[in-house]
Design an enzyme around this catalytic site. Sequence first.
Site, mmCIF file in Angstrom:
data_model
loop_
_atom_site.group_PDB
_atom_site.id
_atom_site.type_symbol
_atom_site.label_atom_id
_atom_site.label_comp_id
_atom_site.label_asym_id
_atom_site.label_seq_id
_atom_site.Cartn_x
_atom_site.Cartn_y
_atom_site.Cartn_z
ATOM 1 N N ARG A 1 -14.691 3.534 1.159
ATOM 2 C CA ARG A 1 -14.568 2.954 2.513
ATOM 3 C C ARG A 1 -14.096 1.498 2.409
ATOM 4 O O ARG A 1 -13.163 1.080 3.080
ATOM 5 C CB ARG A 1 -15.931 3.040 3.217
ATOM 6 C CG ARG A 1 -15.918 2.770 4.694
ATOM 7 C CD ARG A 1 -17.343 2.766 5.263
ATOM 8 N NE ARG A 1 -18.229 1.877 4.511
ATOM 9 C CZ ARG A 1 -18.266 0.556 4.641
ATOM 10 N NH1 ARG A 1 -17.476 -0.045 5.509
ATOM 11 N NH2 ARG A 1 -19.081 -0.168 3.902
ATOM 12 N N GLY B 1 -12.578 0.191 -0.122
ATOM 13 C CA GLY B 1 -11.244 0.189 -0.727
ATOM 14 C C GLY B 1 -10.148 0.435 0.304
ATOM 15 O O GLY B 1 -9.062 -0.133 0.206
ATOM 16 N N GLU C 1 -10.750 0.119 -7.744
ATOM 17 C CA GLU C 1 -11.622 0.936 -8.603
ATOM 18 C C GLU C 1 -12.772 1.359 -7.705
ATOM 19 O O GLU C 1 -13.736 0.621 -7.516
ATOM 20 C CB GLU C 1 -12.076 0.084 -9.790
ATOM 21 C CG GLU C 1 -12.443 0.889 -10.995
ATOM 22 C CD GLU C 1 -13.916 1.159 -11.031
ATOM 23 O OE1 GLU C 1 -14.292 2.248 -10.526
ATOM 24 O OE2 GLU C 1 -14.667 0.318 -11.520
ATOM 25 N N CYS D 1 -20.286 4.074 -11.026
ATOM 26 C CA CYS D 1 -19.210 4.823 -10.379
ATOM 27 C C CYS D 1 -18.846 6.020 -11.247
ATOM 28 O O CYS D 1 -18.236 6.969 -10.778
ATOM 29 C CB CYS D 1 -18.024 3.939 -10.063
ATOM 30 S SG CYS D 1 -17.419 3.072 -11.476
HETATM 31 C C1 UN1 Z 1 -18.751 1.054 -12.671
HETATM 32 O O1 UN1 Z 1 -19.702 1.791 -12.467
HETATM 33 O O2 UN1 Z 1 -18.208 0.421 -11.731
HETATM 34 O O3 UN1 Z 1 -17.939 3.731 -17.942
HETATM 35 C C2 UN1 Z 1 -18.217 0.753 -14.022
HETATM 36 C C3 UN1 Z 1 -18.972 3.207 -17.541
HETATM 37 C C4 UN1 Z 1 -19.077 1.692 -17.616
HETATM 38 C C5 UN1 Z 1 -18.445 1.039 -16.454
HETATM 39 C C6 UN1 Z 1 -18.817 1.574 -15.111
HETATM 40 N N1 UN1 Z 1 -18.451 1.247 -18.832
HETATM 41 O O4 UN1 Z 1 -19.916 3.832 -17.108
#
Ligand code: UN1
Length: 515
Positions: free
Chosen positions: A247, A249, A266, A300
Amino acid sequence: MSTTILSDLDIFSDPRVTDAKAAGDGYIVSENPATGEAIAAVKLQSRANYDTAVEKAMRVQTQWRMLPAPKRGEIVRQIGNAFREHEQTLGELVTLEMGKIKAEGVGEIVECIDIADFAVGLSRQLYGLTMHSERPQHRMYEQWHPMGTIGIITAFNFPAAVWAWNAMVAAVCGNAMIWKPSLMTPLTAIAMTNIVHDVMQKQDVFRPSGCDPRDVFGLVIGTDGEVGEPMINDRRLPLISATGSCRMGRVVGQAVAGRLGRTLLELGGNNAIIVMPDADMELTVRGVLFGAVGTAGQRCTSTRRLFCHSSVVDDVVTRLRAAYKSVPIGDPLESGTLMGPLISADAVQQMTAALQTAQQQGCEILCGGVNGIARFADAGGHFVEPTIVRVPKGSDPDIAREETFAPILYVFEFDDLDAAMRQHNAVSQGLSSAIFTDSVRSAERFLSHGGSDCGIANVNIGTSGAEIGGAFGGEKDTGGGRESGSDSWKSYMRRQTCTINWGNDLPLAQGIEFG
Ligand code: UN1
């Protein structure tokens, strides 16, 4: 504890930080999600403060870009070493303010150190190609110049590392930058910036005339209205790198595209693991556990969906339930804890709502669930139990297509890899994915262009915990950006194609005769 960390990092002497209780309007209070208590209050910056920061960054950037890239790398090397010196304390601060367990908090600072090291090497490898010109006595090549001053917007869940991925690489590329951190984790942003500013002040490689070397790394802590909106609409910033929800983004992407600027987005993920009948079960359970429960499901890259072949689904679920039951939940600073709290009461509310919807959509809660959340009602912090949700065979509930930033794992059952792949790809996000199998055929099928549609695809490794050396990011609603390693540096530079005629004639390309 909190006071020790803040004073060790000398944050209390920062004019932006005051005692939590004394703060009134114009301050944001950073809270410890494990207790719900205020840690400290941080002064919010205004639109005018933002403008001043951009002006200063732009001024210093005109000299920063003239410093040879390897010299910029030398400064980033010193920054990486300063992170090393404070690794433990910074890791504890991440844990205190964000709630991930200490091992992961320290791991996040290790990512910052790693990307600094990577950027140092990169500072001698900002390569451009040369081409053979079709015209005689002509030379063609491309070179890479800094973009200028860029904006970096980061989320609460990686309050240090995501900035570092951007900042260390952007710095060796010759950019200055303005960082807008999440208002839930301002103290980490202040600590990281203080450390960098200290290095910038002490180093003797870059002594700009008439401006402050610290301005290369700007930090502006403010609301979306006072800082976020001006930033995304600011034509002086040719690139906005933003990490957060889909949202958010969309708002950033549209605003920056409207002024024909560049974005590096991202955004959300809805990452899945596929488990084949020939998978190593012990490896699988460990991979799923770290992916789904690590960081309390607030990466993420967290594993949110699990597709198990029907011949192993019951075994996987039994093993996972046992593993979930033995996860120590509690104070993330305590050694032995494997799962800390969620970031806020709001996040707990969102998890509760998602689980209620899942039940309404016909799913079965196998462990954790709303009862597991109620257990912590008087705990003070925002604790929940990690939850496994079994999806009835053949169904694809809408709730499992959404990214709920919490430790909820939806377990699906499949008979045929092609069907599982289709369901795997049938979500709007496309960040990370994994398959557990001992079959080369299944692994290659998963990695083929008809397989996973994500930016990250792993075999016998979970969906989270990527190394900094690869390009990090994903497709579809995840935003398409790539940051961190590989050739992501190209996002922070502008490419220039140069053709030089060293002859005495002026031949035109395509053989055109003109006059
Ligand atoms: C995130 O959650 O925004 O690959 C980044 C991973 C970490 C980075 C996550 N090196 O889980």
